[in-house]
Each structure stands twice: as C-alpha cells, then as structure tokens.
Design a protein around this motif. Sequence first.
Motif, short mmCIF file in Angstrom:
data_model
loop_
_atom_site.label_atom_id
_atom_site.label_comp_id
_atom_site.label_asym_id
_atom_site.label_seq_id
_atom_site.Cartn_x
_atom_site.Cartn_y
_atom_site.Cartn_z
N VAL A 155 0.82 -1.21 0.00
CA VAL A 155 0.00 0.00 0.00
C VAL A 155 0.86 1.27 0.00
CG1 VAL A 155 -1.98 -1.14 1.08
CG2 VAL A 155 -0.28 -0.01 2.51
N GLY A 156 2.18 1.10 0.00
CA GLY A 156 3.09 2.25 -0.09
C GLY A 156 3.20 3.09 1.16
N SER A 157 2.93 2.51 2.32
CA SER A 157 2.99 3.29 3.56
C SER A 157 4.42 3.61 3.98
CB SER A 157 2.29 2.53 4.70
OG SER A 157 3.06 1.43 5.11
N GLY A 158 5.37 2.79 3.55
CA GLY A 158 6.77 3.04 3.89
C GLY A 158 7.19 2.54 5.26
N GLN A 159 6.33 1.79 5.94
CA GLN A 159 6.67 1.29 7.27
C GLN A 159 7.92 0.42 7.24
OE1 GLN A 159 5.31 2.11 10.30
NE2 GLN A 159 4.36 3.65 9.01
N CYS A 160 8.10 -0.35 6.19
CA CYS A 160 9.28 -1.20 6.08
C CYS A 160 10.55 -0.36 6.00
CB CYS A 160 9.17 -2.13 4.87
SG CYS A 160 8.86 -1.29 3.30
N VAL A 161 10.50 0.73 5.27
CA VAL A 161 11.67 1.61 5.14
C VAL A 161 11.98 2.28 6.47
CG1 VAL A 161 12.63 3.59 3.92
CG2 VAL A 161 11.13 2.00 2.71
N PHE A 162 10.95 2.73 7.17
CA PHE A 162 11.15 3.34 8.49
C PHE A 162 11.71 2.33 9.49
CE2 PHE A 162 7.55 6.16 7.01
CZ PHE A 162 8.37 7.24 6.75
N THR A 163 11.24 1.08 9.38
CA THR A 163 11.67 0.03 10.29
C THR A 163 13.12 -0.37 10.04
OG1 THR A 163 9.43 -0.84 10.47
CG2 THR A 163 11.22 -2.33 11.08
N GLU A 164 13.49 -0.59 8.77
CA GLU A 164 14.84 -1.05 8.46
C GLU A 164 15.29 -0.56 7.08
OE1 GLU A 164 18.10 -1.68 9.11
OE2 GLU A 164 17.02 -2.67 10.73
N PRO A 165 15.82 0.67 7.02
CA PRO A 165 16.24 1.24 5.74
C PRO A 165 17.41 0.52 5.08
CG PRO A 165 16.85 2.69 7.55
CD PRO A 165 16.01 1.60 8.13
N ASP A 166 18.11 -0.34 5.81
CA ASP A 166 19.17 -1.14 5.19
C ASP A 166 18.62 -2.31 4.40
OD1 ASP A 166 21.21 0.45 6.21
OD2 ASP A 166 21.41 -0.76 8.04
N LEU A 167 17.36 -2.65 4.61
CA LEU A 167 16.74 -3.78 3.91
C LEU A 167 15.71 -3.37 2.87
CD1 LEU A 167 16.08 -6.31 6.82
CD2 LEU A 167 17.94 -6.33 5.14
N PHE A 168 15.08 -2.20 3.06
CA PHE A 168 13.96 -1.83 2.21
C PHE A 168 14.07 -0.40 1.69
CE2 PHE A 168 12.47 -4.81 5.46
CZ PHE A 168 11.98 -5.83 4.66
N ASP A 169 13.45 -0.21 0.52
CA ASP A 169 13.29 1.12 -0.08
C ASP A 169 11.92 1.11 -0.75
OD1 ASP A 169 13.80 3.70 -0.89
OD2 ASP A 169 15.52 3.20 -2.13
N GLN A 170 11.58 2.23 -1.35
CA GLN A 170 10.33 2.33 -2.11
C GLN A 170 10.65 2.78 -3.52
OE1 GLN A 170 8.36 4.76 1.17
NE2 GLN A 170 6.59 3.80 0.17
N SER A 171 9.94 2.20 -4.50
CA SER A 171 10.16 2.58 -5.89
C SER A 171 9.74 4.03 -6.09
CB SER A 171 9.38 1.67 -6.83
OG SER A 171 8.00 1.93 -6.77
N GLU A 172 10.47 4.73 -6.91
CA GLU A 172 10.15 6.14 -7.17
C GLU A 172 8.88 6.29 -7.98
OE1 GLU A 172 13.38 8.52 -8.59
OE2 GLU A 172 14.81 7.51 -7.28
N ASP A 173 8.59 5.33 -8.84
CA ASP A 173 7.42 5.42 -9.71
C ASP A 173 6.11 5.15 -8.98
OD1 ASP A 173 9.10 5.95 -11.84
OD2 ASP A 173 9.22 3.86 -12.45
N GLU A 174 6.06 4.04 -8.25
CA GLU A 174 4.80 3.61 -7.64
C GLU A 174 4.78 3.70 -6.12
OE1 GLU A 174 3.83 -0.22 -9.19
OE2 GLU A 174 4.22 0.41 -11.24
N GLY A 175 5.94 3.88 -5.51
CA GLY A 175 6.01 3.96 -4.05
C GLY A 175 5.90 2.61 -3.36
#
Length: 65
Positions: free
Chosen positions: A11-31
């Motif tokens: 759903v593009g909330s970004g919780q994974c990136v906030f939790t562990e930015p060394d493991l996750f990112d979000q695509s620039e196109d779709e988030g």
Amino acid sequence: MKIIADADKCVGSGQCVFTEPDLFDQSEDEGTVVVLNAEPEGELLERGAREAVDNCPGQALSLTE
C-alpha cells in the motif's frame, strides 16, 4: 531466511523503510516496496526483517526458509 515482497499487496505506507532502511526502499514510480537485501543475516534478520513483516499494513512482506 529470505524476504518475499508482493508489490501488488503493497500500500506504499513506507513502514518497512522506516523500520529497516538497510533492507527496504520504495520505488520512485509507484512507491511500492523494494527489497535491498533479500537474505539478511544476524540482527538485520532477527530484528529488522521480522519487525518489518509484522508491521506491514498491506501484509506484502513475508519470510521463507
């Protein structure tokens, strides 16, 4: 363990990136989720990956053996 990400469920909330930015990112196109390290070890696996899976609001993340 391996991280599996289902971009269709993301759903593009970004919780994974906030939790562990060394493991996750979000695509620039779709988030949607982008896995940076699909097979983390040690603390990244035990704390970061498991917490991100548990906190994912779209249930787009899972771990497999």
